[in-house]
Design an enzyme around this catalytic site. Structure first.
Site, PDB file in Angstrom:
ATOM      1  N   GLN A  89      46.991  38.508  34.528  1.00  0.00           N
ATOM      2  CA  GLN A  89      46.803  37.993  35.885  1.00  0.00           C
ATOM      3  C   GLN A  89      47.828  36.938  36.255  1.00  0.00           C
ATOM      4  OE1 GLN A  89      42.827  36.447  34.750  1.00  0.00           O
ATOM      5  NE2 GLN A  89      43.409  34.533  35.764  1.00  0.00           N
ATOM      6  N   CYS A 140      40.915  36.755  38.062  1.00  0.00           N
ATOM      7  CA  CYS A 140      40.157  37.470  37.037  1.00  0.00           C
ATOM      8  C   CYS A 140      39.105  38.391  37.638  1.00  0.00           C
ATOM      9  CB  CYS A 140      39.527  36.481  36.068  1.00  0.00           C
ATOM     10  SG  CYS A 140      38.397  35.300  36.846  1.00  0.00           S
ATOM     11  N   HIS A 143      34.689  32.685  34.590  1.00  0.00           N
ATOM     12  CA  HIS A 143      35.731  33.659  34.272  1.00  0.00           C
ATOM     13  C   HIS A 143      35.124  35.055  34.235  1.00  0.00           C
ATOM     14  CE1 HIS A 143      39.528  35.101  32.918  1.00  0.00           C
ATOM     15  NE2 HIS A 143      39.144  35.384  31.689  1.00  0.00           N
TER      16      HIS A 143
END
Length: 456
Positions: A261, A267, A403
């Site tokens: 990324q 994410c 995340h």
């Protein structure tokens, strides 16, 4: 005791290590009335997931507010009182009752609050514990409080190897010295995390080792996940059959290569796209590497590199009419004008589902239906190298998710049950880009936000 551990003990970073003298709790003037509501919101988020008898209470508050457009950003400092706690596996603090000093950042947009940052630590210790329930070691940096020469020489050598391995260059000597100080502080933090992990994970030097915790969190993580403010999904019907003892979709052809990324909090897009890639393969027979950039540019509900919610991303794919391939709509790592073409869309989805929080049922669903988009608390991942991570629950709270990743399988290593997790930080992180997390204990909230697209 090894010299490395002796130094940690002297710094008070090991259980039973030297403690600092207790500075007095701050005495502040009464807070401005406009600070009380965001402070109370921050307190509610701090207490989230805890039984009523274990709630902390709010003490003194001070701070400032900045206006921006239709929103206000509150930067707060507050004292919290923790109640007595006698179970060391769940205690927020090492002793029975403590005063915490916390820093909060609360965003208020049109009356809706969002907690962007919170860091708390005991008033009477040098070890400040982040209320991401991580260990945020606020230690003296090497250029401010000189450490023993043999230690600094060793760290200088390790830092030099790090810079060579990851091709780091710094503009000035001052910046290089600063980054070495950050690196040294991070190595001590990594050793503390290592000492408290109950799994087989090894922590140490990674490509993120010269970043401060705040830099790492801001660049690579996704604070919007903490609010769970995405679109509500239909609940999936979960299988009742027992899961096979192990499963891995990688050798079965349902998982594309590990992607990166970059310096972008995207994410959420990688997690969702990985799930859609797997669903398309299992239902339509071809594995295609699909475009995350399309979501960054064309999903107008989520916030591109500032974070997003998987549930919103599924809806964006459905509304747009599909996803283009990575080849046709390549990743740039920053938001740009939407250039999606329905004529180039190669994949579509029909719906999206919220899955059970029961890990046995998740394993069964995964083995039958493919990789699963999940979100986790990224505690320790800045320094993760390999092995099965199993942090103490208070250090990796399931209520502080930040995340998004992809479950691709599960199994056991030497009687340690694990989830195999595809990350989006490139193959030069973790185990060739993968993270292994303890399975069966709700570790780091891995079971809290499991979702999948539906392809008919």
């Amino acid at each position: 005791m090894a010299a490395w551990l002796q130094l940690l003990s002297l710094l008070g970073l090991l259980p039973g290590g030297a403690a600092a003298a207790a500075p007095p709790a701050p005495a502040w003037a009464p807070p401005a009335p406009e600070l009380l509501e965001p402070a109370r919101f921050a307190l509610r988020m701090y207490n989230r997931g805890r039984a009523p008898g274990t709630w902390a209470t709010l003490g003194a508050v001070r701070g400032r507010v900045r206006r921006a457009g239709l929103g206000s950003l509150y930067s707060l400092e507050a004292t919290l009182q923790e109640p007595p706690c006698n179970d060391p596996t769940v205690c927020q603090l090492p002793l029975s009752k403590k005063t915490l000093l916390c820093s909060f950042e609360v965003l208020d947009e049109l009356g809706k609050h969002m907690l962007l940052r919170r860091d708390c630590g005991p008033v009477d210790t040098k070890i400040e514990e982040n209320t991401n329930e991580t260990l945020n070691m606020v230690l003296p940096l090497a250029n401010q409080h000189p450490l023993p020469k043999d230690f600094t020489d060793k760290m200088a050598s390790i830092f030099k190897n790090f810079a060579t391995t990851y091709n780091r260059t710094y503009a000035t000597k001052e910046e290089s010295n600063w980054r070495m100080s950050v690196f040294t502080n991070n190595m001590i933090r990594a050793q503390k995390i290592q000492s408290l992990d109950r799994g087989t994970a090894k922590y140490g030097v990674t490509k993120f080792s010269d970043l401060t915790e705040e830099e790492f969190r801001t660049i690579y993580l996704n604070p919007l996940l903490r609010e769970d403010s995405g679109r509500k999904l239909r609940r999936a019907k979960m299988p009742n059959d027992p899961a096979p003892p192990d499963w891995d979709w990688r050798p079965k052809g349902a998982v594309t290569k590990v992607k990166d990324q970059g310096m972008c909090g995207s994410c959420w897009a990688f997690s969702v796209v990985g799930n859609v890639e797997g669903q398309w393969y299992l239902n339509q027979g071809s594995l295609l590497s699909l475009s995350e950039q399309e979501l960054l540019d064309c999903d107008k509900v989520d916030k591109a590199c500032m974070g997003g919610m998987p549930s919103n991303a599924y809806e964006a794919i459905r509304t747009l009419g599909g996803l283009e391939t990575e080849e046709d709509y390549s990743y740039r790592g920053h938001m740009q004008a939407c250039s999606y073409s329905v004529d180039k869309a190669r994949v579509y989805i029909n719906d999206s589902l919220e899955l059970s929080q029961n890990e046995r049922k998740l394993a069964s669903w995964l083995s039958k239906n493919g990789p699963i988009s999940v979100a986790i608390n990224a505690f320790g991942m800045q320094f993760y190298r390999h092995g099965i991570a199993h942090p103490l629950r208070p250090l990796c709270s399931p209520w502080l998710i930040d995340h998004a990743v992809l479950l691709v399988g599960y199994g056991n290593r030497s009687s340690n049950p694990f989830w195999a997790i595809k990350n989006s930080w490139g193959t030069d992180w973790g185990e060739q880009g993968y993270y292994y997390l303890h399975r069966g204990s709700g570790a780091c909230g891995v079971n809290m936000m499991a979702t999948s697209a539906v392809v008919d």
